[in-house]
Design an enzyme around this catalytic site. Structure first.
Site, PDB file in Angstrom:
ATOM      1  N   CYS A  18       0.803  -1.219   0.000  1.00 54.28           N
ATOM      2  CA  CYS A  18       0.000   0.000   0.000  1.00 54.28           C
ATOM      3  C   CYS A  18       0.839   1.274   0.000  1.00 54.28           C
ATOM      4  CB  CYS A  18      -0.871   0.086   1.254  1.00 54.28           C
ATOM      5  SG  CYS A  18      -1.936  -1.309   1.515  1.00 54.28           S
ATOM      6  N   GLY A  44       1.258   0.036  -5.058  1.00 53.14           N
ATOM      7  CA  GLY A  44       0.007  -0.710  -5.150  1.00 53.14           C
ATOM      8  C   GLY A  44      -0.732  -0.332  -6.405  1.00 53.14           C
ATOM      9  N   ASN A 123      -0.963   1.648   5.630  1.00 53.11           N
ATOM     10  CA  ASN A 123       0.025   0.869   4.907  1.00 53.11           C
ATOM     11  C   ASN A 123       0.715   0.008   5.956  1.00 53.11           C
ATOM     12  OD1 ASN A 123       3.368   1.720   3.797  1.00 53.11           O
ATOM     13  ND2 ASN A 123       2.170  -0.049   3.237  1.00 53.11           N
ATOM     14  N   GLY A 124       0.764  -1.287   5.710  1.00 52.07           N
ATOM     15  CA  GLY A 124       1.419  -2.165   6.679  1.00 52.07           C
ATOM     16  C   GLY A 124       0.508  -3.308   7.058  1.00 52.07           C
ATOM     17  N   TYR A 264      14.309  -1.877  -2.641  1.00 51.39           N
ATOM     18  CA  TYR A 264      13.385  -2.081  -3.754  1.00 51.39           C
ATOM     19  C   TYR A 264      12.088  -1.284  -3.683  1.00 51.39           C
ATOM     20  CZ  TYR A 264      10.182  -4.595  -6.872  1.00 51.39           C
ATOM     21  OH  TYR A 264       9.263  -4.911  -7.840  1.00 51.39           O
TER      22      TYR A 264
END
Ligand code: SF4
Length: 487
Positions: A18, A44, A123-124, A264
């Site tokens: 996300c 995402g 997010n997570g 990344y």
């Protein structure tokens, strides 16, 4: 129409699940949020959503499958999102619901409380979400989605806090895991980072307005100035009247940011932990060249994520850098509904070898990671088909041997090549002349920790490499996941 995501090339990478973005004090907030989400699209691609508030219209929301550019550029959609405050979310489908995500799982989520409404996006991953959900359902909560964020809304509904920020603080004290949150009320924008700061969140300023974002690259696109990172364990409450107010609702802990963000996930033009992500990646290539030299004619990146490390390897080794593999940027939009025959073309749909350059050469290929290894094998085949004399893989991360439970889509452990094979076995299985990974210490040095990893108290989360999880993944342990035995 849903974009085509089940591409084998993407399937062989870890994926951030996300990205979050929010603004306050900006006329036409939804346009700024849409631009921010567009810059975070790499985090995402499956779906996105925006919520705004405007006095007459109230809370307004639009949630759609597909890319931000295909939904949140349309005048009819944006006209439904008035106001000067808004938050948004982009989502990559999670392992459990891949291909079957319902629109009700697309964030932001909304809850109506006695003191007004609140929207939230995160997010997570909440590592005790299953237990929390079970407990909440037993106490009468009715869930509408499978998302962790909804747990936070229900916990807030049960809180006795006097206002929404108080309720959020109380709710988050019951939550474990790695999360960055953006949330809003009618008049406040809120941002929270988990106590370890695993997932990123930054604060920006534009004129009299403020922005919260997963990464700085999304501040750049709206012309906002990067102010600072939200600190691990910090909650900021931002209003047009009072500006930014900072709270620390959790027990203070030593930060453990995700090191894979540097390798990344984050965009190379973002600033993370005070460092340029591009520069860290280039420096990983320098470390790799020092740790794993080999005689060769060319250093080629596996595009695009291997590019900065390949540049670093080339600069340190003196071996010329070249674009031996060319990426087709537009593949994802071309084959919305791929046929079986097209799907079988696999990696060739996205990557093509520059034959004239490769023929007869000893080639060093630099990639960011090896997950299942299937893509590495196909790329090696393509390079050998083009007439390369030797193929040497150099990987800009240590072997990925453990799954991530902190908001990253990872195959189960048995599917990770490094979980079942030694480095030599992986080299033979991929079929290359040599295969070397940067060491954990080399990665830490590249990320700015001159002395390397502190094994007693690591400076980053590196669980997917080390198996040392900074927050016990309690839901997964309950489902049978076996942690690494203590040494
Ligand atoms: S396990 Fe790996 S990918 Fe997940 S948060 Fe930790 S370093 Fe990042």
């Amino acid at each position: 129409m849903r974009p085509f995501l089940a591409h084998p090339f993407d399937h062989d990478k870890l994926h951030e699940e996300c990205g979050v973005f929010g603004v306050i004090g900006m006329a036409d907030a939804s346009s700024f949020v849409a631009l921010g989400l567009h810059a975070l699209q790499h985090r995402g691609q499956e779906a996105g959503g925006i919520v705004t508030y405007e006095a007459e219209a109230g809370f307004c929301s639009a949630r759609r499958f597909g890319y931000v550019r295909d939904n949140f550029t349309k005048a009819d959609v944006m006209a439904t999102l008035p106001g000067t405050i808004g938050i948004g979310h982009v989502r990559y489908s999670t392992a459990g619901s891949k291909g079957a995500t319902a629109i009700r799982d697309v964030q932001p989520f909304f809850g109506e409380f006695s003191m007004g409404g609140s929207a939230i996006a995160h997010n997570g991953n909440i590592t005790n979400a299953t237990a929390l959900r079970r407990e909440l359902i037993e106490r009468g909560s009715i869930f509408q989605s499978s998302s962790d964020s909804e747990c936070i809304i229900h916990l807030m509904a049960r809180s006795m806090g006097r206002n929404i920020p108080d309720r959020m603080e109380e709710a988050l004290r019951k939550v474990e895991g790695a999360f960055s949150i953006v949330a809003m009320t009618r008049t406040k924008l809120m941002g929270v980072r988990d106590p370890l700061g695993v997932r990123p969140l930054v604060l920006g300023k534009l004129g009299d307005g403020w922005a919260l974002s997963s990464e700085t690259c999304a501040l750049d696109i709206i012309g906002a100035e990067f102010v600072r990172e939200i600190e691990p364990g910090e909650m900021v409450v931002i209003s047009e009247k009072d500006g930014v107010q900072s709270h620390f609702p959790f027990r203070r802990m030593k930060s453990r940011g995700c090191i894979f963000e540097h390798v990344y996930f984050s965009r190379p033009d973002s600033i993370l932990g005070g460092r340029s992500v591009y520069e860290t990646r280039r420096q990983i290539g320098v470390e790799l060249a020092r740790e794993a030299p080999v005689e060769a004619d060319l250093v080629c990146p596996v595009p695009d994520s291997g590019t900065p490390a390949a540049i670093g390897y080339s600069q340190e080794s003196g071996i010329p850098y070249a674009m031996g593999i060319i990426r087709n940027q537009y593949m994802g939009r071309t084959f919305i509904e791929p046929t079986e025959q097209i799907r079988n073309m696999g990696v060739r749909l996205k990557l093509n070898v520059n034959r004239a350059l490769i023929k007869g050469k000893r080639v060093i290929l630099v990639d960011d990671s090896v997950v299942r290894g299937t893509t590495s094998r196909k790329i090696k085949d393509m390079i050998l088909d083009a007439g390369a004399a030797e193929v040497h893989f150099r990987i800009a991360s240590p072997p990925t041997a453990w799954p991530c439970f902190y908001g990253v889509d990872t195959p189960e452990r048995s599917k990770l090549l490094a979980a079942t094979m030694s480095e030599e076995e992986m080299r033979d299985w991929i079929g290359v002349d040599s295969l070397k990974f940067v060491s954990l210490d080399g990665l830490y040095r590249a990320a700015g920790v001159a002395k390397g990893r502190d094994n007693k108290s690591p400076q980053y989360c590196d669980a997917c490499f080390s198996g040392e999880y900074p927050v016990a993944p309690s839901d997964m342990i309950e489902k049978g996941f076996e942690m690494k035995a203590a040494e």
